[in-house]
Design a protein around this motif. Structure first.
Motif, PDB file in Angstrom:
ATOM      1  N   PRO A   1       0.903  33.895  58.346  1.00 42.40           N
ATOM      2  CA  PRO A   1       1.337  32.982  59.411  1.00 42.40           C
ATOM      3  C   PRO A   1       0.203  32.213  60.077  1.00 42.40           C
ATOM      4  O   PRO A   1       0.435  31.149  60.645  1.00 42.40           O
ATOM      5  N   ARG A   2      -1.022  32.732  60.011  1.00 39.40           N
ATOM      6  CA  ARG A   2      -2.163  32.043  60.619  1.00 39.40           C
ATOM      7  C   ARG A   2      -2.863  31.132  59.623  1.00 39.40           C
ATOM      8  O   ARG A   2      -3.872  30.521  59.948  1.00 39.40           O
ATOM      9  N   HIS A   3      -2.327  31.054  58.394  1.00 38.86           N
ATOM     10  CA  HIS A   3      -2.893  30.207  57.341  1.00 38.86           C
ATOM     11  C   HIS A   3      -4.370  30.511  57.097  1.00 38.86           C
ATOM     12  O   HIS A   3      -5.200  29.609  56.941  1.00 38.86           O
ATOM     13  N   LEU A   4      -4.682  31.789  57.088  1.00 38.84           N
ATOM     14  CA  LEU A   4      -6.061  32.199  56.855  1.00 38.84           C
ATOM     15  C   LEU A   4      -6.503  31.779  55.457  1.00 38.84           C
ATOM     16  O   LEU A   4      -5.725  31.790  54.502  1.00 38.84           O
ATOM     17  N   ARG A   5      -7.772  31.417  55.353  1.00 37.15           N
ATOM     18  CA  ARG A   5      -8.381  31.095  54.055  1.00 37.15           C
ATOM     19  C   ARG A   5      -9.398  32.183  53.740  1.00 37.15           C
ATOM     20  O   ARG A   5     -10.165  32.593  54.612  1.00 37.15           O
ATOM     21  N   PHE A   6      -9.423  32.620  52.474  1.00 36.27           N
ATOM     22  CA  PHE A   6     -10.213  33.788  52.123  1.00 36.27           C
ATOM     23  C   PHE A   6     -11.394  33.419  51.235  1.00 36.27           C
ATOM     24  O   PHE A   6     -11.256  32.620  50.305  1.00 36.27           O
ATOM     25  N   THR A   7     -12.534  34.027  51.539  1.00 32.85           N
ATOM     26  CA  THR A   7     -13.748  33.821  50.761  1.00 32.85           C
ATOM     27  C   THR A   7     -14.240  35.177  50.264  1.00 32.85           C
ATOM     28  O   THR A   7     -14.924  35.908  50.999  1.00 32.85           O
ATOM     29  N   PRO A   8     -13.867  35.564  49.040  1.00 30.58           N
ATOM     30  CA  PRO A   8     -14.328  36.852  48.507  1.00 30.58           C
ATOM     31  C   PRO A   8     -15.768  36.747  48.019  1.00 30.58           C
ATOM     32  O   PRO A   8     -16.112  35.835  47.262  1.00 30.58           O
ATOM     33  N   VAL A   9     -16.615  37.676  48.456  1.00 31.56           N
ATOM     34  CA  VAL A   9     -18.026  37.670  48.077  1.00 31.56           C
ATOM     35  C   VAL A   9     -18.488  39.102  47.828  1.00 31.56           C
ATOM     36  O   VAL A   9     -17.798  40.064  48.178  1.00 31.56           O
TER      37      VAL A   9
ATOM     38  N   ASP B   1      -8.458  34.829  69.318  1.00 27.81           N
ATOM     39  CA  ASP B   1      -9.344  33.656  69.335  1.00 27.81           C
ATOM     40  C   ASP B   1      -9.517  33.026  67.962  1.00 27.81           C
ATOM     41  O   ASP B   1     -10.029  31.902  67.856  1.00 27.81           O
ATOM     42  N   LEU B   2      -9.114  33.734  66.910  1.00 31.97           N
ATOM     43  CA  LEU B   2      -9.268  33.165  65.571  1.00 31.97           C
ATOM     44  C   LEU B   2      -8.338  31.964  65.424  1.00 31.97           C
ATOM     45  O   LEU B   2      -7.137  32.061  65.708  1.00 31.97           O
ATOM     46  N   PRO B   3      -8.860  30.830  64.978  1.00 33.53           N
ATOM     47  CA  PRO B   3      -8.029  29.619  64.904  1.00 33.53           C
ATOM     48  C   PRO B   3      -7.073  29.645  63.726  1.00 33.53           C
ATOM     49  O   PRO B   3      -7.246  30.415  62.774  1.00 33.53           O
ATOM     50  N   ASP B   4      -6.070  28.824  63.779  1.00 34.90           N
ATOM     51  CA  ASP B   4      -5.195  28.616  62.635  1.00 34.90           C
ATOM     52  C   ASP B   4      -6.048  28.070  61.483  1.00 34.90           C
ATOM     53  O   ASP B   4      -6.852  27.163  61.675  1.00 34.90           O
ATOM     54  N   GLY B   5      -5.868  28.643  60.321  1.00 37.57           N
ATOM     55  CA  GLY B   5      -6.668  28.209  59.178  1.00 37.57           C
ATOM     56  C   GLY B   5      -8.051  28.830  59.141  1.00 37.57           C
ATOM     57  O   GLY B   5      -8.923  28.343  58.403  1.00 37.57           O
ATOM     58  N   ALA B   6      -8.275  29.885  59.903  1.00 37.58           N
ATOM     59  CA  ALA B   6      -9.595  30.524  59.939  1.00 37.58           C
ATOM     60  C   ALA B   6     -10.013  30.976  58.541  1.00 37.58           C
ATOM     61  O   ALA B   6      -9.194  31.427  57.741  1.00 37.58           O
ATOM     62  N   ARG B   7     -11.316  30.830  58.273  1.00 37.00           N
ATOM     63  CA  ARG B   7     -11.852  31.291  56.998  1.00 37.00           C
ATOM     64  C   ARG B   7     -12.396  32.702  57.182  1.00 37.00           C
ATOM     65  O   ARG B   7     -13.205  32.948  58.072  1.00 37.00           O
ATOM     66  N   ILE B   8     -11.954  33.612  56.311  1.00 36.48           N
ATOM     67  CA  ILE B   8     -12.323  35.022  56.403  1.00 36.48           C
ATOM     68  C   ILE B   8     -13.052  35.422  55.128  1.00 36.48           C
ATOM     69  O   ILE B   8     -12.511  35.298  54.021  1.00 36.48           O
ATOM     70  N   ALA B   9     -14.277  35.911  55.266  1.00 37.44           N
ATOM     71  CA  ALA B   9     -15.005  36.470  54.122  1.00 37.44           C
ATOM     72  C   ALA B   9     -14.665  37.948  53.987  1.00 37.44           C
ATOM     73  O   ALA B   9     -14.457  38.636  54.988  1.00 37.44           O
ATOM     74  N   HIS B  10     -14.603  38.424  52.757  1.00 34.34           N
ATOM     75  CA  HIS B  10     -14.334  39.846  52.538  1.00 34.34           C
ATOM     76  C   HIS B  10     -14.945  40.267  51.205  1.00 34.34           C
ATOM     77  O   HIS B  10     -15.237  39.431  50.342  1.00 34.34           O
ATOM     78  N   PRO B  11     -15.165  41.575  51.001  1.00 29.86           N
ATOM     79  CA  PRO B  11     -15.748  42.036  49.735  1.00 29.86           C
ATOM     80  C   PRO B  11     -14.869  41.672  48.548  1.00 29.86           C
ATOM     81  O   PRO B  11     -13.648  41.671  48.632  1.00 29.86           O
ATOM     82  N   ASN B  12     -15.508  41.383  47.412  1.00 32.68           N
ATOM     83  CA  ASN B  12     -14.737  40.930  46.256  1.00 32.68           C
ATOM     84  C   ASN B  12     -14.550  41.997  45.182  1.00 32.68           C
ATOM     85  O   ASN B  12     -13.888  41.748  44.180  1.00 32.68           O
ATOM     86  N   ASP B  13     -15.143  43.192  45.359  1.00 34.50           N
ATOM     87  CA  ASP B  13     -14.877  44.226  44.359  1.00 34.50           C
ATOM     88  C   ASP B  13     -13.501  44.821  44.633  1.00 34.50           C
ATOM     89  O   ASP B  13     -13.070  44.910  45.786  1.00 34.50           O
ATOM     90  N   PRO B  14     -12.769  45.208  43.592  1.00 36.08           N
ATOM     91  CA  PRO B  14     -11.382  45.636  43.779  1.00 36.08           C
ATOM     92  C   PRO B  14     -11.201  46.750  44.799  1.00 36.08           C
ATOM     93  O   PRO B  14     -10.241  46.739  45.577  1.00 36.08           O
ATOM     94  N   ALA B  15     -12.112  47.721  44.815  1.00 36.62           N
ATOM     95  CA  ALA B  15     -11.955  48.860  45.724  1.00 36.62           C
ATOM     96  C   ALA B  15     -11.978  48.421  47.173  1.00 36.62           C
ATOM     97  O   ALA B  15     -11.159  48.861  47.988  1.00 36.62           O
ATOM     98  N   ASN B  16     -12.900  47.532  47.510  1.00 35.61           N
ATOM     99  CA  ASN B  16     -13.055  47.132  48.906  1.00 35.61           C
ATOM    100  C   ASN B  16     -12.250  45.893  49.277  1.00 35.61           C
ATOM    101  O   ASN B  16     -11.921  45.689  50.442  1.00 35.61           O
ATOM    102  N   GLU B  17     -11.896  45.069  48.295  1.00 36.26           N
ATOM    103  CA  GLU B  17     -11.001  43.953  48.577  1.00 36.26           C
ATOM    104  C   GLU B  17      -9.646  44.483  49.034  1.00 36.26           C
ATOM    105  O   GLU B  17      -9.065  43.999  50.021  1.00 36.26           O
ATOM    106  N   GLY B  18      -9.153  45.497  48.344  1.00 37.27           N
ATOM    107  CA  GLY B  18      -7.877  46.085  48.735  1.00 37.27           C
ATOM    108  C   GLY B  18      -7.923  46.654  50.139  1.00 37.27           C
ATOM    109  O   GLY B  18      -7.003  46.450  50.938  1.00 37.27           O
ATOM    110  N   ARG B  19      -9.009  47.358  50.446  1.00 39.45           N
ATOM    111  CA  ARG B  19      -9.140  47.937  51.795  1.00 39.45           C
ATOM    112  C   ARG B  19      -9.217  46.830  52.845  1.00 39.45           C
ATOM    113  O   ARG B  19      -8.623  46.943  53.928  1.00 39.45           O
ATOM    114  N   ALA B  20      -9.934  45.743  52.535  1.00 34.64           N
ATOM    115  CA  ALA B  20     -10.071  44.642  53.486  1.00 34.64           C
ATOM    116  C   ALA B  20      -8.723  43.996  53.781  1.00 34.64           C
ATOM    117  O   ALA B  20      -8.389  43.699  54.935  1.00 34.64           O
TER     118      ALA B  20
END
Length: 315
Positions: free
Chosen positions: A196-204, A148-167
Motif C-alpha cells: 500500500p505504500r508503494h515501496l521500492r526495493f533494492t536488494p544488495v 515518516d517513510l514517504p509513499d514510494g520509499a526505497r528500501i534496501a535489504h539483503p539479497n541472499d535468500p536466507a536474509n531476504e526472506g527474513r527482511a
C-alpha cells in the motif's frame, strides 16, 4: 534466488590471521556461491604437521573478529584444549572449509543459512549448540518513525535468500507490506500480496546495506552488520524480537560435520561457549542485543529439518 539481483561485490576469500584487522560480523549471511580458493585452502592447511599437539588442535571458523572466541580459546587452554580461531571474510567459505576438513567447527551462521548451504552444496553439516540470536532492524537516516517513510520509499535489504526472506517478513510485521498466505521463510518480492505504500526495493549484499542509508529511505540491516557500521540497535524504526518463536530459525549455531557430532572435545568447546567469561564478551561486543538460548542439539536438529523442508518446498 527467484529473481535477479545485483552481483555481489568481490570479497576476500582468505582467512585472516589473528594479528590482522578484521571486521566484526555476527552471524550470517552472504550468498553461498563462491568457491573456496586454492589460496584459502593453502593458508588453512599451512604449517599443519603431524605432531601430537597439532593433531589435537580444534580449528573454529568464524566471521570477522569474533572476540568471544578469543576468550574461549584462552579458557580452553586451562582444560588442555588447543582451540585456534580462523576468521573468514567471505561467508560462503566456512561451510566449504568445514566440509573439506580444513577446519573442525564453525560458528557464523543461523539455521536458515545452514539449511540453504547444505541443500546447495550437498553437505551434511549439523548444529551442535546455539551461540546467540540477534535482531534484524529497519534503519533510516531520513525518517524517525515508520509513519515518516514517504509513499514510494526505497528500501534496501539483503539479497541472499536466507536474509531476504527474513527482511520481507520483518517489513510485513511492521505493516508496511503484506505477504501471501502461507509464505515461508524464503520469501521473495514475488510473495508480496499488497504494497500500500508503494515501496521500492533494492536488494544488495548484506554487508553493503549500511552504505546505502544515505541513498535510500531506509534499509533492513542484520544486527552484526549494524554493529560493525556503528549503528545502534536502539535507533531502528522497527526490529524483530530475538526471543520470539518466529525468530528461532535465525538462531546462530556452532556447527560440525555430521560424523563428528559426538566428538567429546567438541562437546567441551560447546560447554565453554556457554560459560560466563565467553557470554560476557559476547554480550559486550553485541551492544547487549545478543540473546543466548539454551537449546539442545536435538532441538536444533529438529528446527533445521523444519527449515530445510520449507526451503525445498520453496524451490
Amino acid at each position: 534466488m527467484h529473481h535477479a539481483t545485483p552481483p555481489h561485490p568481490t570479497t576476500a576469500s582468505r582467512p585472516r590471521t589473528r594479528h590482522q584487522a578484521a571486521p566484526r560480523r555476527r552471524a550470517l549471511f552472504a550468498g553461498a556461491t563462491a568457491a573456496v580458493t586454492a589460496a584459502a585452502l593453502a593458508l588453512l592447511t599451512a604449517g599443519c604437521g603431524t605432531s601430537g599437539a597439532e593433531a589435537h588442535r580444534i580449528r573454529v571458523g568464524v566471521s570477522g573478529d569474533s572476540t568471544e572466541w578469543d576468550v574461549l580459546a584462552k579458557e580452553a587452554k586451562k582444560q588442555g584444549l588447543d582451540v585456534e580461531v580462523v576468521p573468514f571474510d567471505d561467508y560462503s567459505l566456512p561451510n566449504k572449509a568445514l566440509a573439506a576438513g580444513d577446519i573442525d567447527l564453525n560458528a557464523f551462521q543461523h539455521l536458515v543459512f545452514l539449511a540453504q548451504s547444505n541443500t546447495e552444496n550437498g553437505t551434511d553439516i549439523v548444529p551442535l549448540a546455539p551461540t546467540s540470536v540477534v535482531p534484524m532492524g529497519l534503519y533510516s537516516k531520513k525518517a524517525r518513525k515508520l509513519a515518516d517513510l514517504p509513499d514510494g520509499a526505497r528500501i534496501a535489504h539483503p539479497n541472499d535468500p536466507a536474509n531476504e526472506g527474513r527482511a520481507l517478513r520483518l517489513l510485513a510485521r511492521a505493516k508496511l507490506i503484506e505477504l501471501k498466505p502461507g509464505t515461508g521463510l524464503y520469501a521473495t518480492a514475488d510473495d508480496i500480496a499488497a504494497n500500500p505504500r508503494h515501496l521500492r526495493f533494492t536488494p544488495v549484499n548484506a554487508q553493503q546495506t549500511p552504505r546505502l542509508l544515505a541513498d535510500v529511505d531506509a534499509a533492513v540491516i542484520n544486527d552484526g552488520v549494524a554493529t560493525l557500521a556503528g549503528i545502534r540497535a536502539g535507533t531502528a524504526l522497527f526490529n524483530d524480537d530475538p526471543r520470539s518463536p518466529d525468530v528461532r530459525p535465525y538462531i546462530n549455531v556452532i556447527a560440525a560435520r555430521a560424523a563428528d557430532r559426538d566428538n567429546a572435545d567438541y562437546a567441551k568447546v560447546v560447554k565453554l561457549y556457554a560459560s560466563k567469561p565467553v557470554q560476557d564478551e559476547a554480550r559486550r561486543t553485541s551492544n547487549g542485543t545478543a540473546v543466548h538460548l539454551d537449546l539442545s542439539a536435538a532441538e536444533l536438529a529438529k528446527e533445521l529439518a523444519h527449515v530445510t523442508r520449507q526451503l525445498k518446498g520453496a524451490s
